[in-house]
Design a protein around this motif. Structure first.
Motif, PDB file in Angstrom:
ATOM      1  N   MET A 134     -70.340 -18.643  18.747  1.00 53.65           N
ATOM      2  CA  MET A 134     -70.286 -17.302  19.320  1.00 53.65           C
ATOM      3  C   MET A 134     -70.782 -17.349  20.754  1.00 53.65           C
ATOM      4  O   MET A 134     -71.893 -17.785  21.007  1.00 53.65           O
ATOM      5  CB  MET A 134     -71.183 -16.373  18.497  1.00 53.65           C
ATOM      6  N   MET A 135     -69.922 -16.917  21.661  1.00 55.14           N
ATOM      7  CA  MET A 135     -70.326 -16.977  23.066  1.00 55.14           C
ATOM      8  C   MET A 135     -71.079 -15.701  23.465  1.00 55.14           C
ATOM      9  O   MET A 135     -70.634 -14.587  23.172  1.00 55.14           O
ATOM     10  CB  MET A 135     -69.090 -17.145  23.941  1.00 55.14           C
ATOM     11  N   THR A 136     -72.181 -15.908  24.126  1.00 54.97           N
ATOM     12  CA  THR A 136     -72.997 -14.796  24.587  1.00 54.97           C
ATOM     13  C   THR A 136     -73.271 -14.965  26.069  1.00 54.97           C
ATOM     14  O   THR A 136     -73.531 -16.073  26.535  1.00 54.97           O
ATOM     15  CB  THR A 136     -74.345 -14.780  23.855  1.00 54.97           C
ATOM     16  N   LEU A 137     -73.203 -13.874  26.772  1.00 57.85           N
ATOM     17  CA  LEU A 137     -73.503 -13.888  28.191  1.00 57.85           C
ATOM     18  C   LEU A 137     -74.870 -13.239  28.388  1.00 57.85           C
ATOM     19  O   LEU A 137     -75.113 -12.148  27.879  1.00 57.85           O
ATOM     20  CB  LEU A 137     -72.433 -13.079  28.919  1.00 57.85           C
ATOM     21  N   VAL A 138     -75.735 -13.928  29.083  1.00 59.63           N
ATOM     22  CA  VAL A 138     -77.069 -13.375  29.338  1.00 59.63           C
ATOM     23  C   VAL A 138     -77.274 -13.284  30.842  1.00 59.63           C
ATOM     24  O   VAL A 138     -77.135 -14.277  31.552  1.00 59.63           O
ATOM     25  CB  VAL A 138     -78.165 -14.281  28.734  1.00 59.63           C
ATOM     26  N   SER A 139     -77.552 -12.091  31.311  1.00 54.77           N
ATOM     27  CA  SER A 139     -77.881 -11.948  32.730  1.00 54.77           C
ATOM     28  C   SER A 139     -79.245 -11.287  32.835  1.00 54.77           C
ATOM     29  O   SER A 139     -79.619 -10.474  31.996  1.00 54.77           O
ATOM     30  CB  SER A 139     -76.811 -11.144  33.464  1.00 54.77           C
ATOM     31  N   TYR A 140     -79.985 -11.664  33.850  1.00 51.14           N
ATOM     32  CA  TYR A 140     -81.322 -11.095  33.954  1.00 51.14           C
ATOM     33  C   TYR A 140     -81.728 -10.869  35.399  1.00 51.14           C
ATOM     34  O   TYR A 140     -81.300 -11.576  36.296  1.00 51.14           O
ATOM     35  CB  TYR A 140     -82.358 -11.986  33.260  1.00 51.14           C
ATOM     36  N   ASP A 141     -82.510  -9.843  35.570  1.00 52.99           N
ATOM     37  CA  ASP A 141     -83.180  -9.591  36.834  1.00 52.99           C
ATOM     38  C   ASP A 141     -84.665  -9.625  36.542  1.00 52.99           C
ATOM     39  O   ASP A 141     -85.161  -8.828  35.736  1.00 52.99           O
ATOM     40  CB  ASP A 141     -82.836  -8.197  37.375  1.00 52.99           C
ATOM     41  N   VAL A 142     -85.359 -10.554  37.149  1.00 52.03           N
ATOM     42  CA  VAL A 142     -86.796 -10.630  36.963  1.00 52.03           C
ATOM     43  C   VAL A 142     -87.459 -10.352  38.306  1.00 52.03           C
ATOM     44  O   VAL A 142     -87.094 -10.948  39.320  1.00 52.03           O
ATOM     45  CB  VAL A 142     -87.214 -12.017  36.418  1.00 52.03           C
ATOM     46  N   ASN A 168     -78.717  -7.141  39.615  1.00 52.07           N
ATOM     47  CA  ASN A 168     -78.652  -7.407  41.042  1.00 52.07           C
ATOM     48  C   ASN A 168     -77.265  -7.831  41.517  1.00 52.07           C
ATOM     49  O   ASN A 168     -76.750  -7.308  42.503  1.00 52.07           O
ATOM     50  CB  ASN A 168     -79.692  -8.485  41.383  1.00 52.07           C
ATOM     51  N   SER A 169     -76.660  -8.759  40.814  1.00 53.28           N
ATOM     52  CA  SER A 169     -75.331  -9.214  41.237  1.00 53.28           C
ATOM     53  C   SER A 169     -74.325  -9.097  40.098  1.00 53.28           C
ATOM     54  O   SER A 169     -73.373  -9.857  39.999  1.00 53.28           O
ATOM     55  CB  SER A 169     -75.399 -10.667  41.723  1.00 53.28           C
ATOM     56  N   VAL A 170     -74.550  -8.101  39.246  1.00 51.81           N
ATOM     57  CA  VAL A 170     -73.663  -7.872  38.107  1.00 51.81           C
ATOM     58  C   VAL A 170     -73.216  -6.413  38.078  1.00 51.81           C
ATOM     59  O   VAL A 170     -74.047  -5.508  38.135  1.00 51.81           O
ATOM     60  CB  VAL A 170     -74.366  -8.224  36.772  1.00 51.81           C
ATOM     61  N   PHE A 171     -71.905  -6.229  37.994  1.00 53.97           N
ATOM     62  CA  PHE A 171     -71.342  -4.886  37.954  1.00 53.97           C
ATOM     63  C   PHE A 171     -70.457  -4.717  36.730  1.00 53.97           C
ATOM     64  O   PHE A 171     -69.804  -5.668  36.303  1.00 53.97           O
ATOM     65  CB  PHE A 171     -70.467  -4.630  39.185  1.00 53.97           C
ATOM     66  N   GLU A 172     -70.458  -3.499  36.196  1.00 58.44           N
ATOM     67  CA  GLU A 172     -69.496  -3.147  35.163  1.00 58.44           C
ATOM     68  C   GLU A 172     -68.481  -2.203  35.786  1.00 58.44           C
ATOM     69  O   GLU A 172     -68.860  -1.168  36.352  1.00 58.44           O
ATOM     70  CB  GLU A 172     -70.201  -2.493  33.980  1.00 58.44           C
ATOM     71  N   ILE A 173     -67.239  -2.577  35.684  1.00 55.38           N
ATOM     72  CA  ILE A 173     -66.176  -1.770  36.294  1.00 55.38           C
ATOM     73  C   ILE A 173     -65.228  -1.323  35.191  1.00 55.38           C
ATOM     74  O   ILE A 173     -64.566  -2.145  34.559  1.00 55.38           O
ATOM     75  CB  ILE A 173     -65.436  -2.598  37.373  1.00 55.38           C
ATOM     76  N   ASP A 174     -65.191  -0.023  34.959  1.00 55.25           N
ATOM     77  CA  ASP A 174     -64.404   0.518  33.850  1.00 55.25           C
ATOM     78  C   ASP A 174     -63.226   1.305  34.414  1.00 55.25           C
ATOM     79  O   ASP A 174     -63.309   2.513  34.627  1.00 55.25           O
ATOM     80  CB  ASP A 174     -65.301   1.415  32.975  1.00 55.25           C
ATOM     81  N   ASN A 228     -76.203 -17.534  39.514  1.00 49.89           N
ATOM     82  CA  ASN A 228     -77.633 -17.618  39.778  1.00 49.89           C
ATOM     83  C   ASN A 228     -78.489 -17.058  38.645  1.00 49.89           C
ATOM     84  O   ASN A 228     -79.439 -17.696  38.209  1.00 49.89           O
ATOM     85  CB  ASN A 228     -77.932 -16.885  41.089  1.00 49.89           C
ATOM     86  N   SER A 229     -78.154 -15.886  38.160  1.00 51.07           N
ATOM     87  CA  SER A 229     -78.949 -15.293  37.082  1.00 51.07           C
ATOM     88  C   SER A 229     -78.073 -14.948  35.884  1.00 51.07           C
ATOM     89  O   SER A 229     -78.336 -14.001  35.152  1.00 51.07           O
ATOM     90  CB  SER A 229     -79.679 -14.043  37.581  1.00 51.07           C
ATOM     91  N   VAL A 230     -77.013 -15.713  35.701  1.00 53.56           N
ATOM     92  CA  VAL A 230     -76.089 -15.481  34.592  1.00 53.56           C
ATOM     93  C   VAL A 230     -75.881 -16.779  33.814  1.00 53.56           C
ATOM     94  O   VAL A 230     -75.568 -17.820  34.389  1.00 53.56           O
ATOM     95  CB  VAL A 230     -74.725 -14.967  35.108  1.00 53.56           C
ATOM     96  N   PHE A 231     -76.067 -16.679  32.508  1.00 53.95           N
ATOM     97  CA  PHE A 231     -75.905 -17.840  31.632  1.00 53.95           C
ATOM     98  C   PHE A 231     -74.907 -17.531  30.530  1.00 53.95           C
ATOM     99  O   PHE A 231     -74.845 -16.397  30.044  1.00 53.95           O
ATOM    100  CB  PHE A 231     -77.240 -18.209  30.963  1.00 53.95           C
ATOM    101  N   GLU A 232     -74.167 -18.557  30.142  1.00 56.81           N
ATOM    102  CA  GLU A 232     -73.331 -18.448  28.956  1.00 56.81           C
ATOM    103  C   GLU A 232     -73.975 -19.307  27.875  1.00 56.81           C
ATOM    104  O   GLU A 232     -74.225 -20.492  28.083  1.00 56.81           O
ATOM    105  CB  GLU A 232     -71.913 -18.933  29.262  1.00 56.81           C
ATOM    106  N   ASP A 288     -88.752  -6.210  34.598  1.00 59.77           N
ATOM    107  CA  ASP A 288     -87.580  -7.087  34.516  1.00 59.77           C
ATOM    108  C   ASP A 288     -86.513  -6.433  33.637  1.00 59.77           C
ATOM    109  O   ASP A 288     -86.796  -5.496  32.897  1.00 59.77           O
ATOM    110  CB  ASP A 288     -87.957  -8.431  33.871  1.00 59.77           C
ATOM    111  N   SER A 289     -85.320  -6.961  33.712  1.00 63.22           N
ATOM    112  CA  SER A 289     -84.305  -6.514  32.764  1.00 63.22           C
ATOM    113  C   SER A 289     -83.481  -7.690  32.279  1.00 63.22           C
ATOM    114  O   SER A 289     -83.309  -8.691  32.971  1.00 63.22           O
ATOM    115  CB  SER A 289     -83.409  -5.432  33.364  1.00 63.22           C
ATOM    116  N   LEU A 290     -82.999  -7.537  31.070  1.00 67.71           N
ATOM    117  CA  LEU A 290     -82.214  -8.574  30.408  1.00 67.71           C
ATOM    118  C   LEU A 290     -81.002  -7.874  29.813  1.00 67.71           C
ATOM    119  O   LEU A 290     -81.133  -6.840  29.162  1.00 67.71           O
ATOM    120  CB  LEU A 290     -83.057  -9.202  29.292  1.00 67.71           C
TER     121      LEU A 290
END
Lengths: 96, 96
Positions: free
Chosen positions: B1-9, A36-42, B36-40, B64-66
């Motif tokens: 190890m840093m991981t970024l998790v974003s989700y649309d539910v 929803n509010s995440v984009f990948e820009i390549d 809002n929907s992004v976690f580190e 949903d997507s993760l």
């Protein structure tokens, strides 16, 4: 060079909604919406600096936030996607 | 190890809202909300696999997507943040 752009734009008023539309449109011009509010820009680094400059002129730093992750060129093994994709990835290129 | 998790539910129904709360809570148990929907989530790989497993059991893949980005250990130079931070980063650790 793959860049991840995520943003939170305050939409409590109409000005915020306008900013959100503009940020979204600008990101879509150069990248692919993955959530929803995440984009990948390549794009190449120079082009990305222009995009970033445009985005920073749109957002209101007192109310909105913009977060950028530089994933580099060797980014494909860094990404996993689960669940629905239909809204965000019509070509399915980035989903595996 | 840093991981970024974003989700649309999908929150079109109450079940979706419950899933959203659960995903959010699980991420907050292990990481830091940056948008809002992004976690580190900065944990060792074994712990992250457990978190991921929990998240995959919560979401409904039809609705949903993760999305997960493995940023690795050398992640600090990969991130830039602009604009407001007050909601998401009380310690200010990840903002520079």
């Amino acid at each position: 060079m793959m860049t991840l752009v995520s943003y939170d734009v305050s939409t409590t008023d109409n000005k915020g909604k306008t900013r959100l539309r503009k940020v979204s449109k600008e990101c879509q011009n150069y990248g692919q919406r993955v959530q929803n509010s995440v984009f990948e820009i390549d794009v190449d680094y120079g082009t990305f600096l222009k995009v970033k400059d445009k985005l920073l002129k749109i957002i209101d730093p007192k109310h909105d936030s913009l977060r950028i992750y530089y994933l580099g060129n060797n980014w494909k093994h860094r990404v996993e996607h689960y669940g629905t994709k239909e809204t965000y990835d019509p070509e399915g290129v980035l989903i595996f």
